[in-house]
Structures are given as structure tokens and as C-alpha cells.
Design an enzyme around this catalytic site. Structure first.
Site, PDB file in Angstrom:
ATOM      1  CD  GLU A 162       7.740  -0.113   7.650  1.00  0.00           C
ATOM      2  OE1 GLU A 162       6.775  -0.841   7.305  1.00  0.00           O
ATOM      3  OE2 GLU A 162       7.907   1.031   7.209  1.00  0.00           O
ATOM      4  CD  GLU A 193       0.465  -1.452   7.884  1.00  0.00           C
ATOM      5  OE1 GLU A 193       0.124  -0.615   8.757  1.00  0.00           O
ATOM      6  OE2 GLU A 193       0.976  -1.122   6.798  1.00  0.00           O
ATOM      7  CG  ASP A 237      -0.371  -0.050   2.515  1.00  0.00           C
ATOM      8  OD1 ASP A 237       0.871  -0.163   2.598  1.00  0.00           O
ATOM      9  OD2 ASP A 237      -1.109   0.024   3.516  1.00  0.00           O
ATOM     10  CE  LYS A 269       3.219  -5.921   3.901  1.00  0.00           C
ATOM     11  NZ  LYS A 269       2.747  -4.732   4.645  1.00  0.00           N
TER      12      LYS A 269
HETATM   13  O1  KIV Z   1       3.532  -1.093   1.674  1.00  0.00           O
HETATM   14  C1  KIV Z   1       4.727  -1.455   1.720  1.00  0.00           C
HETATM   15  O2  KIV Z   1       5.531  -1.190   0.817  1.00  0.00           O
HETATM   16  C2  KIV Z   1       5.166  -2.217   2.876  1.00  0.00           C
HETATM   17  C3  KIV Z   1       6.632  -2.446   3.019  1.00  0.00           C
HETATM   18  C4  KIV Z   1       7.272  -1.226   3.558  1.00  0.00           C
HETATM   19  C5  KIV Z   1       6.931  -3.633   3.835  1.00  0.00           C
HETATM   20  O3  KIV Z   1       4.375  -2.597   3.669  1.00  0.00           O
END
Ligand code: KIV
Length: 271
Positions: free
Chosen positions: A189, A122, A51, A120
Site C-alpha cells: 500500500e 499487516e 478492516d 490478511k
Molecule cells: O482494509 C482494507 O481495505 C485494506 C486495503 C486498503 C488493502 O487493507
């Protein structure tokens, strides 16, 4: 959760084997067909349709505004280009927090419409119900802890996370909870390298770092950052492999000058 046997060269199972054998995992973001094709050819293990597209493709200050439709568009473009790497798509802000049923239908939509391999998400315990529900539908989930940019308004800063003991302990517990729920990998991160090492040693699943030190199982960078296209962004963890901002600028300037000077096109560049 294994993706073995579905045709793509990289699978969640192979990533697990790579961790076990000590082979490092290389992951990069991509958002469009042309660059994903090059990344595929370079032999990357995982492509993240991040994102961060909100920042580097659309020019937003945070990752929050990007929509599920926009993420699906980017993921579809990447999927047309790649054969080998596992393709993971970020679930955008607001599509999985607080409502696990909505989270599942959004994850299904991403998987159906993009044909990517995984999503993915968070967060830790706060989102575990959504993670579990998505996993129960057979969708592989990659976790993401530490600096989680979708929570920037809570953090108030992009500084290193989990320097203090309390936050570090919570991060370890969250990581264990995500592994126990069935996540196939975890992104960490911008946290201290010692904490990255501790989490990678604690978990069986691969831990991929971005600013989490070298003792994790793999690394991820944002493509535009590592190519030097985002020349204003210089965190310590970023290694630049090219200086494309200047290369683009020189090429564009030369083009403007050639057109204005009536040098382009020449005799051989016309019909
Ligand atoms: O959105 C993204 O690019 C990420 C990376 C920084 C891991 O989540």
C-alpha cells in the site's frame, strides 16, 4: 498453500498461476451481502473483507476500533453472496500482534465462523511468528506492507511509505520473509511504483498494489472509494469509476420531495 479443490472457483494456486502467466489480479473490498453479490457477478478474483469497514461502514477515523466480532459479521454477509472469488478477511488490530497463540485462535475463529478462505495481516518481521503459527494450521495468509493503517499512530501520517532507502530495504526484506514463511500473496500500500515493481519481480507470490504502481501483479481498491461514495477522500492512486455520492444524494432528495409533496405513492404504487 493451495485452496484447490474446495469448491470455490478462485484458489490460491490459481492466483499463483495468474502471476506466472502475467494475468493481472483484480481485487476489491466488500463488507455486505448486496454489494458482494454484484462484485461477484462482475468477475472479481479476490474480495477483501477489509478492516477499512471501520472507516467506510462504521465511520471511525482509523481502522483500529473494529472488533473481531464485527469483522466476522461482515465476512459472513459477504460469504452468503459469493461463489467465485477468493474471500480474504482482515485480522483486526490487536488480534495477532505480540501473541502468536492468540493470533492462531483468532484466525481459526475467523475461518470457522465466517467460512472465508484466508486472512490478511499487516506487518513484516514483527509479526512473523504469528504468521507462521497461523500458516501451520493450514490457514492461507495474505501479507500487507507499506502503509499499514493499523500502525497509523506509529507513522503519524497516511503519506507515501518507503521513499527512503532504509525503509525500502526493510520492506523488501519483510516481503521476502513473508513469502518464505508461506504467505500466498502480498498487498503493498502507498509506496513508490519502482519499489512495487522491485518487490513484484523479487517474489514468486502475487503482489497486489494499492498505490504501488502498475508493475505489480494486481490491484485492490476500497469499494466505497472507487464508487465515489467517499467524496472527501482523493489520494492520487484512486480512480473513481462512479460518482455514487451525488447519485445517492439526488435520489434521497427526490424521495423526500416526493413524500412531502404527496407524489409518492401514486395510484399504481398502492394496494
Ligand atoms: O482494509 C482494507 O481495505 C485494506 C486495503 C486498503 C488493502 O487493507
Amino acid at each position: 498453500m493451495s485452496t484447490e479443490g474446495k469448491g470455490r472457483v478462485m484458489t490460491t494456486h490459481k492466483l499463483l498461476e495468474m502471476k506466472r502467466s502475467g494475468e493481472k489480479i483484480a481485487m476489491l473490498t466488500a463488507y455486505d451481502y448486496t454489494s458482494a453479490k454484484i462484485v461477484n457477478e462482475a468477475g472479481i478474483d479476490i474480495i477483501l473483507v477489509g478492516d477499512s469497514a471501520a472507516n467506510v461502514m462504521a465511520g471511525h477515523e482509523t481502522t483500529l476500533p473494529i472488533t473481531i466480532e464485527q469483522m466476522i459479521y461482515h465476512a459472513q454477509s459477504v460469504m452468503r453472496a459469493v461463489k467465485n472469488p477468493l474471500v480474504v478477511v482482515d485480522m483486526p488490530f490487536g488480534t495477532y500482534q505480540g501473541n502468536s497463540k492468540a493470533a492462531l485462535s483468532n484466525a481459526i475463529r475467523i475461518m470457522k465462523e465466517s467460512e472465508a478462505d484466508a486472512v490478511k495481516m499487516e506487518g513484516g518481521m514483527e509479526i512473523i511468528e504469528s504468521v507462521e503459527r497461523i500458516l501451520s494450521a493450514g490457514i492461507p495468509v495474505m501479507g500487507h506492507l507499506g502503509l499499514t493503517p493499523q500502525s497509523i499512530h506509529k507513522f503519524g501520517t497516511y503519506a507515501v511509505r518507503a521513499r527512503e532507502n532504509e525503509e525500502a530495504e526493510k520492506l523488501v526484506q519483510d516481503a521476502i520473509a513473508l513469502e518464505n514463511a508461506g504467505c500466498f500473496a502480498l498487498v503493498l500500500e502507498k509506496i513508490p511504483a519502482s519499489l512495487g515493481e522491485r518487490v513484484a519481480k523479487t517474489l514468486q507470490i502475487p503482489v497486489i498494489g494499492i498505490g504501488a504502481g502498475k508493475h505489480v501483479d494486481g490491484q485492490v481498491l476500497v469499494m466505497h472509494d472507487m464508487l465515489g461514495l467517499t467524496n472527501q477522500f482523493s489520494p492520487r492512486f484512486l480512480r473513481r469509476y462512479a460518482n455514487l455520492y451525488d447519485s445517492y444524494l439526488d435520489a434521497f432528495k427526490q424521495y423526500v420531495s416526493d413524500v412531502k409533496g404527496n407524489d409518492f405513492p401514486n395510484e399504481n404504487e398502492q394496494y
